[in-house]
Design an enzyme around this catalytic site. Structure first.
Site, PDB file in Angstrom:
ATOM      1  N   HIS A 237       0.846  -1.190   0.000  1.00  0.00           N
ATOM      2  CA  HIS A 237       0.000   0.000   0.000  1.00  0.00           C
ATOM      3  C   HIS A 237       0.880   1.238   0.000  1.00  0.00           C
ATOM      4  CE1 HIS A 237       1.202  -0.516   4.182  1.00  0.00           C
ATOM      5  NE2 HIS A 237       0.898   0.760   4.395  1.00  0.00           N
TER       6      HIS A 237
ATOM      7  N   ARG B  30       8.035  -8.589  15.382  1.00  0.00           N
ATOM      8  CA  ARG B  30       8.414  -7.261  14.906  1.00  0.00           C
ATOM      9  C   ARG B  30       7.453  -6.249  15.502  1.00  0.00           C
ATOM     10  NH1 ARG B  30       7.509  -3.574  10.540  1.00  0.00           N
ATOM     11  NH2 ARG B  30       9.454  -2.577   9.868  1.00  0.00           N
TER      12      ARG B  30
ATOM     13  N   HIS C 295       4.775   0.089  -0.086  1.00  0.00           N
ATOM     14  CA  HIS C 295       5.540  -0.733   0.849  1.00  0.00           C
ATOM     15  C   HIS C 295       4.667  -1.817   1.457  1.00  0.00           C
ATOM     16  CE1 HIS C 295       3.805   2.703   2.983  1.00  0.00           C
ATOM     17  NE2 HIS C 295       3.846   2.009   4.107  1.00  0.00           N
TER      18      HIS C 295
ATOM     19  N   ASP D   7       0.812   5.241   1.873  1.00  0.00           N
ATOM     20  CA  ASP D   7       0.165   5.961   2.966  1.00  0.00           C
ATOM     21  C   ASP D   7      -0.525   7.208   2.404  1.00  0.00           C
ATOM     22  OD1 ASP D   7       1.178   4.107   4.751  1.00  0.00           O
ATOM     23  OD2 ASP D   7       2.958   5.297   5.207  1.00  0.00           O
TER      24      ASP D   7
END
Length: 339
Positions: free
Chosen positions: A206, A273, A263, A208
């Site tokens: 996607h 993570r 990304h 941002d």
């Protein structure tokens, strides 16, 4: 902690995908904010990648460590406790589902409102149900990261020769700035060993929608960005630095000179993570148009005029991987692109 999940269900929802191993990008632009030439380096990074790393920043490491500790304590709570802060509206706690349009991932998260002018009951619930140290850790971290975001935007303005230099940063400083903050937790996934080379998507590809995003993560790999030629590359983690994403709004404001970076995050089989992202958005009523000072005499806007509210509303109706700006591009330029 491992989030229990039915992998066959995730596979059905296209959360597990076959991929060629991504190469590791060794040449990620690294911007030293104390470097007198930083504005020039930021410009090149925004034009080439829409993405760069920030080092020698002013965010205290103790703020980062404190928030990561508090985030992990929250994500290690029993599921029934975490669910008290959900489901997201969009603020609050969410698990696996990303948005309301069918996207899923190997993730759990907290999305918090950062605008004191807007009351978010889910954000208040998160703070009410957790120790005061959690709220103070979030507040300290966000305030420090905001200052860095302002500095970065003012360096961008310097590089673009925009006057006044707070033209961009004032949109985030505005008391009505529509900004938000997200804590992501990608649990380890031992089952990855049995997927025969396939990757489990933590957060799908996607861009941002905001002006810029400020990302910090722990030492676990997983972040990948897409280069101009469509090649996906892995970004080496750096827990002491920050990564800046150009958002859709900044792409429009520069009339396409900067490109918002596509990304994604892939799950790790052994390590969790944790990432924390500040999304810097303008006030809802702000018109998102190319800045007049950047337009040449004969240059036309590539985009229709729209407000941040209109774009945000449209973005939240789309799937993650959709090209959201396509609906706001002028048809003449779309035709030219096809030809």
């Amino acid at each position: 902690m491992v989030v229990q999940s039915n992998l066959s269900t995730l596979n059905h929802c296209s959360s597990i995908e076959t991929r060629k191993p991504a190469t590791v990008l060794d040449s990620i632009p690294s911007i030293n904010l104390k470097d007198p030439e930083s504005k020039t380096h930021i410009m090149k990074a925004c034009e080439e990648y829409g993405f760069f790393k920030v080092v020698n920043h002013s965010v205290p490491m103790e703020f980062i460590a404190k928030l990561e500790t508090q985030a992990l304590e929250f994500f290690n709570l029993p599921q029934s406790e975490k669910d008290k802060a959900g489901p997201p509206d969009p603020f609050g706690y969410g698990s696996k589902r990303i948005g309301s349009n069918g996207d899923v991932g190997w993730i759990e998260y907290l999305l918090l409102n950062t605008n004191p002018q807007v009351t978010s009951l889910k954000t208040l619930t998160v703070f009410r149900e957790n120790p005061e140290i959690f709220r103070s850790a979030v507040k300290e971290y966000i305030e420090a990261v905001k200052l860095m975001a302002f500095e970065v935007l003012e360096l961008i303005a310097d590089g673009l020769k925009i006057e006044p230099r707070d033209t961009l940063s004032k949109l985030l400083k505005d008391e009505n700035s529509d900004s938000c903050f997200r804590l992501n937790h990608y649990p380890p996934c031992p089952e990855l060993q049995a997927l025969s080379g396939r990757d489990l998507v933590g957060f799908g590809e996607h861009t941002d929608p905001q002006i810029i995003s400020v990302l910090r993560s722990n030492s676990t790999s997983g972040l990948q960005i897409c280069l101009k030629d469509g090649v996906w590359v892995s970004v080496p983690p750096d827990e002491t630095s920050f990564f800046i994403n150009v958002g859709d709004a900044l792409q429009v404001m520069t009339n396409g000179r900067f490109k918002s970076v596509r990304h994604r995050v892939l799950a790790n089989s052994h390590k969790s993570r944790v990432s924390m992202i500040y999304f810097g958005g303008p006030p809802l009523s702000e018109k998102i148009v190319p800045l007049t000072s950047l337009m040449g005499k004969q240059e036309e806007s590539l985009y229709k005029e729209f407000t941040w509210w209109e774009y945000k509303t449209s973005a939240y109706k789309s799937r993650l991987a959709d090209y959201r700006l396509g609906l706001f591009e002028k048809k003449t330029h779309q035709v030219q692109a096809i030809e």
